[in-house]
Design an enzyme around this catalytic site. Structure first.
Site, PDB file in Angstrom:
ATOM      1  N   LEU A  16     -24.592 -31.894 -19.667  1.00  0.00           N
ATOM      2  CA  LEU A  16     -25.574 -32.828 -19.103  1.00  0.00           C
ATOM      3  C   LEU A  16     -26.708 -33.047 -20.091  1.00  0.00           C
ATOM      4  O   LEU A  16     -27.821 -33.341 -19.702  1.00  0.00           O
ATOM      5  CB  LEU A  16     -26.118 -32.288 -17.778  1.00  0.00           C
ATOM      6  CG  LEU A  16     -25.216 -32.401 -16.551  1.00  0.00           C
ATOM      7  CD1 LEU A  16     -25.945 -31.932 -15.297  1.00  0.00           C
ATOM      8  CD2 LEU A  16     -24.719 -33.844 -16.337  1.00  0.00           C
ATOM      9  N   ASP A  29       1.928 -23.935 -43.291  1.00  0.00           N
ATOM     10  CA  ASP A  29       1.251 -25.238 -43.391  1.00  0.00           C
ATOM     11  C   ASP A  29       1.864 -26.010 -44.553  1.00  0.00           C
ATOM     12  O   ASP A  29       2.200 -25.415 -45.582  1.00  0.00           O
ATOM     13  CB  ASP A  29      -0.259 -25.052 -43.609  1.00  0.00           C
ATOM     14  CG  ASP A  29      -1.056 -26.290 -43.196  1.00  0.00           C
ATOM     15  OD1 ASP A  29      -1.792 -26.207 -42.197  1.00  0.00           O
ATOM     16  OD2 ASP A  29      -0.902 -27.343 -43.860  1.00  0.00           O
ATOM     17  N   LYS A  53      -5.035 -30.251 -20.088  1.00  0.00           N
ATOM     18  CA  LYS A  53      -5.819 -30.404 -21.323  1.00  0.00           C
ATOM     19  C   LYS A  53      -6.454 -31.796 -21.412  1.00  0.00           C
ATOM     20  O   LYS A  53      -7.647 -31.946 -21.653  1.00  0.00           O
ATOM     21  CB  LYS A  53      -4.906 -30.141 -22.536  1.00  0.00           C
ATOM     22  CG  LYS A  53      -5.560 -30.404 -23.869  1.00  0.00           C
ATOM     23  CD  LYS A  53      -6.683 -29.447 -24.180  1.00  0.00           C
ATOM     24  CE  LYS A  53      -7.496 -29.918 -25.361  1.00  0.00           C
ATOM     25  NZ  LYS A  53      -8.651 -29.077 -25.628  1.00  0.00           N
ATOM     26  N   ALA A 101     -28.265 -35.351 -22.584  1.00  0.00           N
ATOM     27  CA  ALA A 101     -28.184 -36.735 -23.057  1.00  0.00           C
ATOM     28  C   ALA A 101     -28.386 -36.762 -24.572  1.00  0.00           C
ATOM     29  O   ALA A 101     -29.057 -35.896 -25.138  1.00  0.00           O
ATOM     30  CB  ALA A 101     -29.258 -37.572 -22.372  1.00  0.00           C
ATOM     31  N   CYS A 141     -11.699 -34.200 -31.035  1.00  0.00           N
ATOM     32  CA  CYS A 141     -10.957 -34.108 -29.770  1.00  0.00           C
ATOM     33  C   CYS A 141     -11.343 -35.161 -28.742  1.00  0.00           C
ATOM     34  O   CYS A 141     -10.501 -35.960 -28.331  1.00  0.00           O
ATOM     35  CB  CYS A 141     -11.136 -32.714 -29.172  1.00  0.00           C
ATOM     36  SG  CYS A 141     -10.305 -31.456 -30.138  1.00  0.00           S
ATOM     37  N   GLY A 168     -18.633 -36.909 -30.175  1.00  0.00           N
ATOM     38  CA  GLY A 168     -17.796 -37.231 -31.333  1.00  0.00           C
ATOM     39  C   GLY A 168     -16.806 -36.099 -31.522  1.00  0.00           C
ATOM     40  O   GLY A 168     -16.451 -35.414 -30.570  1.00  0.00           O
ATOM     41  N   PHE A 183      -8.248 -24.660 -25.671  1.00  0.00           N
ATOM     42  CA  PHE A 183      -9.533 -25.171 -25.158  1.00  0.00           C
ATOM     43  C   PHE A 183     -10.714 -24.749 -26.018  1.00  0.00           C
ATOM     44  O   PHE A 183     -11.862 -24.934 -25.615  1.00  0.00           O
ATOM     45  CB  PHE A 183      -9.738 -24.701 -23.712  1.00  0.00           C
ATOM     46  CG  PHE A 183      -8.657 -25.191 -22.784  1.00  0.00           C
ATOM     47  CD1 PHE A 183      -8.706 -26.467 -22.255  1.00  0.00           C
ATOM     48  CD2 PHE A 183      -7.570 -24.382 -22.476  1.00  0.00           C
ATOM     49  CE1 PHE A 183      -7.700 -26.934 -21.421  1.00  0.00           C
ATOM     50  CE2 PHE A 183      -6.562 -24.841 -21.647  1.00  0.00           C
ATOM     51  CZ  PHE A 183      -6.617 -26.123 -21.117  1.00  0.00           C
ATOM     52  N   LYS A 242     -21.268 -31.746 -34.330  1.00  0.00           N
ATOM     53  CA  LYS A 242     -22.104 -30.814 -33.579  1.00  0.00           C
ATOM     54  C   LYS A 242     -22.460 -29.652 -34.496  1.00  0.00           C
ATOM     55  O   LYS A 242     -21.872 -29.514 -35.578  1.00  0.00           O
ATOM     56  CB  LYS A 242     -21.409 -30.341 -32.310  1.00  0.00           C
ATOM     57  CG  LYS A 242     -20.173 -29.483 -32.535  1.00  0.00           C
ATOM     58  CD  LYS A 242     -19.703 -29.011 -31.184  1.00  0.00           C
ATOM     59  CE  LYS A 242     -18.544 -28.074 -31.280  1.00  0.00           C
ATOM     60  NZ  LYS A 242     -18.135 -27.546 -29.998  1.00  0.00           N
TER      61      LYS A 242
HETATM   62  N1  LIG Z   1     -10.241 -28.900 -33.388  1.00  0.00           N
HETATM   63  C1  LIG Z   1     -10.456 -28.562 -32.113  1.00  0.00           C
HETATM   64  O1  LIG Z   1     -11.567 -28.231 -31.719  1.00  0.00           O
HETATM   65  C2  LIG Z   1      -9.306 -28.566 -31.138  1.00  0.00           C
HETATM   66  C3  LIG Z   1      -9.474 -27.928 -29.892  1.00  0.00           C
HETATM   67  C4  LIG Z   1      -8.409 -27.927 -29.001  1.00  0.00           C
HETATM   68  C5  LIG Z   1      -7.232 -28.582 -29.338  1.00  0.00           C
HETATM   69  N2  LIG Z   1      -7.107 -29.224 -30.548  1.00  0.00           N
HETATM   70  C6  LIG Z   1      -5.830 -29.862 -30.883  1.00  0.00           C
HETATM   71  O2  LIG Z   1      -5.126 -28.985 -31.743  1.00  0.00           O
HETATM   72  C7  LIG Z   1      -4.365 -29.736 -32.702  1.00  0.00           C
HETATM   73  C8  LIG Z   1      -4.776 -29.338 -34.109  1.00  0.00           C
HETATM   74  O3  LIG Z   1      -6.124 -29.684 -34.286  1.00  0.00           O
HETATM   75  P1  LIG Z   1      -6.947 -29.186 -35.551  1.00  0.00           P
HETATM   76  O4  LIG Z   1      -8.345 -29.647 -35.373  1.00  0.00           O
HETATM   77  O5  LIG Z   1      -6.671 -27.746 -35.778  1.00  0.00           O
HETATM   78  O6  LIG Z   1      -6.226 -30.046 -36.703  1.00  0.00           O
HETATM   79  P2  LIG Z   1      -6.369 -29.904 -38.283  1.00  0.00           P
HETATM   80  O7  LIG Z   1      -6.188 -31.266 -38.811  1.00  0.00           O
HETATM   81  O8  LIG Z   1      -7.597 -29.121 -38.605  1.00  0.00           O
HETATM   82  O9  LIG Z   1      -5.123 -28.994 -38.692  1.00  0.00           O
HETATM   83  C9  LIG Z   1      -3.798 -29.410 -38.635  1.00  0.00           C
HETATM   84  C10 LIG Z   1      -3.037 -28.670 -39.713  1.00  0.00           C
HETATM   85  O10 LIG Z   1      -1.640 -28.934 -39.537  1.00  0.00           O
HETATM   86  C11 LIG Z   1      -1.067 -29.050 -40.846  1.00  0.00           C
HETATM   87  N3  LIG Z   1       0.226 -29.746 -40.723  1.00  0.00           N
HETATM   88  C12 LIG Z   1       0.458 -31.063 -40.516  1.00  0.00           C
HETATM   89  N4  LIG Z   1       1.777 -31.292 -40.447  1.00  0.00           N
HETATM   90  C13 LIG Z   1       2.399 -30.102 -40.586  1.00  0.00           C
HETATM   91  C14 LIG Z   1       3.757 -29.696 -40.580  1.00  0.00           C
HETATM   92  N5  LIG Z   1       4.738 -30.569 -40.405  1.00  0.00           N
HETATM   93  N6  LIG Z   1       4.041 -28.376 -40.756  1.00  0.00           N
HETATM   94  C15 LIG Z   1       3.034 -27.487 -40.947  1.00  0.00           C
HETATM   95  N7  LIG Z   1       1.729 -27.826 -40.949  1.00  0.00           N
HETATM   96  C16 LIG Z   1       1.411 -29.115 -40.769  1.00  0.00           C
HETATM   97  C17 LIG Z   1      -2.113 -29.768 -41.644  1.00  0.00           C
HETATM   98  O11 LIG Z   1      -1.912 -29.611 -43.029  1.00  0.00           O
HETATM   99  C18 LIG Z   1      -3.388 -29.101 -41.135  1.00  0.00           C
HETATM  100  O12 LIG Z   1      -3.715 -27.959 -41.909  1.00  0.00           O
HETATM  101  C19 LIG Z   1      -4.641 -31.204 -32.374  1.00  0.00           C
HETATM  102  O13 LIG Z   1      -3.630 -31.671 -31.521  1.00  0.00           O
HETATM  103  C20 LIG Z   1      -5.962 -31.147 -31.644  1.00  0.00           C
HETATM  104  O14 LIG Z   1      -6.114 -32.226 -30.752  1.00  0.00           O
HETATM  105  C21 LIG Z   1      -8.123 -29.208 -31.459  1.00  0.00           C
END
Ligand SMILES: NC(=O)c1ccc[n+]([C@@H]2O[C@H](COP(=O)([O-])OP(=O)(O)OC[C@H]3O[C@@H](n4cnc5c(N)ncnc54)[C@H](O)[C@@H]3O)[C@@H](O)[C@H]2O)c1
Length: 454
Positions: free
Chosen positions: A258, A35, A212, A260, A268, A265, A151, A328
């Site tokens: 379902l 990260d 997705k 309401a 995603c 929010g 997912f 949530k």
């Molecule tokens: N959060 C969810 O419930 C969920 C569920 C399914 C899919 N997703 C998808 O998964 C992806 C990640 O979501 P998230 O909620 O985990 O995001 P997040 O913001 O919690 O985490 C992203 C991480 O990536 C790191 N990062 C950014 N640029 C980087 C780089 N160049 N190299 C290394 N690390 C880097 C950030 O520092 C951060 O720690 C998104 O595309 C999201 O849409 C999220």
């Protein structure tokens, strides 16, 4: 490490990356996490989880010997073939997905015949094809690409990862796709050679990407649909909880999504629905249904303000308690939380807003100027003219309503998630109003009949 388990790299240790890393470690893999956020990496190296997700800190501790954290890719590149990408893809001002973090990763991966990028981040359909083109243009055509969308749901992310409904692998039929399927094998159903719950959907990259986006758009549509039904129920005297129960028993419809409430929010749904709408628009197609889904959701958050006006008249000088802030329960994620819109609208109307959330307090601090953060739900409701249930945390739904009534200045309780015991709230002398719920029925009420049926 289990001798036959593939070691993996995970780039981005947020909600998805960290849960996936812990999940892969639980399956026996050595995991090399990267990260760019040095402070986050330092906390992880010290065994601390930077996010709240039930069971995560324990699983990270259990597998601390298998989990490695760094700020650069060097060691991961040496140790693994599969590099899972889980960096953020937030919305841009245009509503498209911001792929700059994904592109930073693409740029950082050197040419190799041994490595594959496995995309877990949610990206627009066509991203895989464009990354393959970039690889080819940069002389990195030996790199493989797999789409493996995630997912999981925040709040139940670990069980979702370990007991998936399906595992979607989109690839070009090469070693990398096979390796990803093998990695997930223990989580697949016996029909796919595993002992788990996940059906395998092995498909092309574009279709995997679309699975997705379409899944999230469909779930958001279901939520906006039931919210509109709720709004019609309010006009016609029906109770949306009863209506949803009757609908959900139809196997073609199903009971989930379902409920309401005050709208969806989180990190995603809002961004993925908007991104799919924009993706369609950019490709020349006007996705009318999603335009409505988004608008309904925006209006739904604001309907609470109308309900408060109905009960309280002007909100100037009124004190409103928000129970729950996270989008949530069982998460600290405040991204696109309905509470943000609600609190901002309340402030704009001159109200004082006190709020309580069991874990999202740190995330909420700084997001909303002027918000009074309470130590407990009871602290938040003290002297309130109205209470709004925003997030159905057990700490907020299981209150003693007699005590709440005694602590409040006013009488109004708006149940933004239809999660409270309406009878108990009313029995405490409070004025209960849910979303799309009928007024109490003098003959015993829908809720009483429901209990008899159950
Ligand atoms: N959060 C969810 O419930 C969920 C569920 C399914 C899919 N997703 C998808 O998964 C992806 C990640 O979501 P998230 O909620 O985990 O995001 P997040 O913001 O919690 O985490 C992203 C991480 O990536 C790191 N990062 C950014 N640029 C980087 C780089 N160049 N190299 C290394 N690390 C880097 C950030 O520092 C951060 O720690 C998104 O595309 C999201 O849409 C999220």
């Amino acid at each position: 490490m289990s001798p036959d388990r593939e070691p993996v790299g995970v780039i981005g240790t947020g909600y998805v990356g960290l849960v996936s890393a812990a999940g892969f470690a639980e399956l026996g893999s050595e995991v090399w996490c990267v990260d760019i956020d040095a402070a986050k990496v330092e906390r992880l190296q010290q065994g601390e989880s930077p996010i709240y997700e039930p069971g995560l800190e324990e699983l990270l501790a259990k597998h601390s010997g298998r989990l490695h954290f760094a700020t650069d890719l060097a060691e991961a590149l040496q140790r693994v073939r599969l590099l899972f990408v889980a960096v953020g893809t937030p919305p841009t001002y245009s509503g498209d997905a911001d792929l700059s973090a994904v592109h930073a990763v693409v740029a950082a991966i050197p040419a190799s015949d041994r490595h594959a990028l496995v995309m877990k981040s949610t990206v627009p359909c066509g991203t895989g094809a464009s990354i393959r083109r970039i690889f080819a243009e940069q002389g990195k055509g030996g790199l493989r690409y797999v789409s493996c969308p995630e997912f999981l749901k925040e709040g139940s992310a670990l069980p979702d990862f370990l007991e998936p409904d399906r595992v979607v692998v989109g690839d070009e039929g090469d070693w990398a796709g096979d390796a990803v399927v093998d990695l997930y094998r223990p989580l697949l159903t016996p029909a796919h050679g595993g002992s788990g719950t996940g059906a395998l959907v092995r498909t092309d990259v574009a279709s995997a990407e679309m699975v997705k986006l379409a899944s999230n758009a469909f779930l958001a549509t279901k939520i906006s649909f039931i919210n509109e039904i709720a709004n019609v129920c309010e006009e016609t005297g029906a109770d949306v909880v009863e209506v949803a129960r009757g609908m959900g028993l139809d196997a073609r419809i199903g009971p989930k999504f379902l409920q309401a409430g005050i709208g969806y929010g989180g990190s995603c749904f809002p961004k993925d629905v908007e991104a799919l709408k924009q993706l369609a628009g950019n490709s020349g197609y006007h996705f009318q249904l999603l335009t409505a889904v988004i608008e309904v959701n925006e209006l739904q958050k604001r309907r609470v303000i109308g309900k408060l006006h109905k009960h309280l008249g002007t909100l100037v000088g009124k004190r409103v308690a928000l129970l729950g802030l996270a989008f949530k329960p069982h998460t600290d994620d405040m991204r696109e939380a309905s509470s943000l819109v609600l609190a901002a609208r309340l402030h704009a109307d001159g109200a004082t807003v006190a709020a309580y959330d069991p874990v999202a307090e740190e995330q909420a601090r700084g997001l909303l100027a002027g918000l009074v953060l309470a130590e407990s739900a009871m602290d938040a409701v003290r002297d309130a003219d109205a209470v709004v249930l925003v997030t159905e945390w057990p700490q907020c739904t299981g209150l003693d309503w007699g005590e709440v009534a005694a602590a409040m200045r006013g009488r109004v309780v708006i149940d933004g998630r239809n999660a409270l015991d309406a009878q108990a709230v009313r029995a405490a002398g409070l004025r209960y109003e849910g979303i799309g719920r009928a007024a109490p029925d003098p003959l015993g009420g829908a809720a009483a009949r429901r209990r008899e049926d159950d």
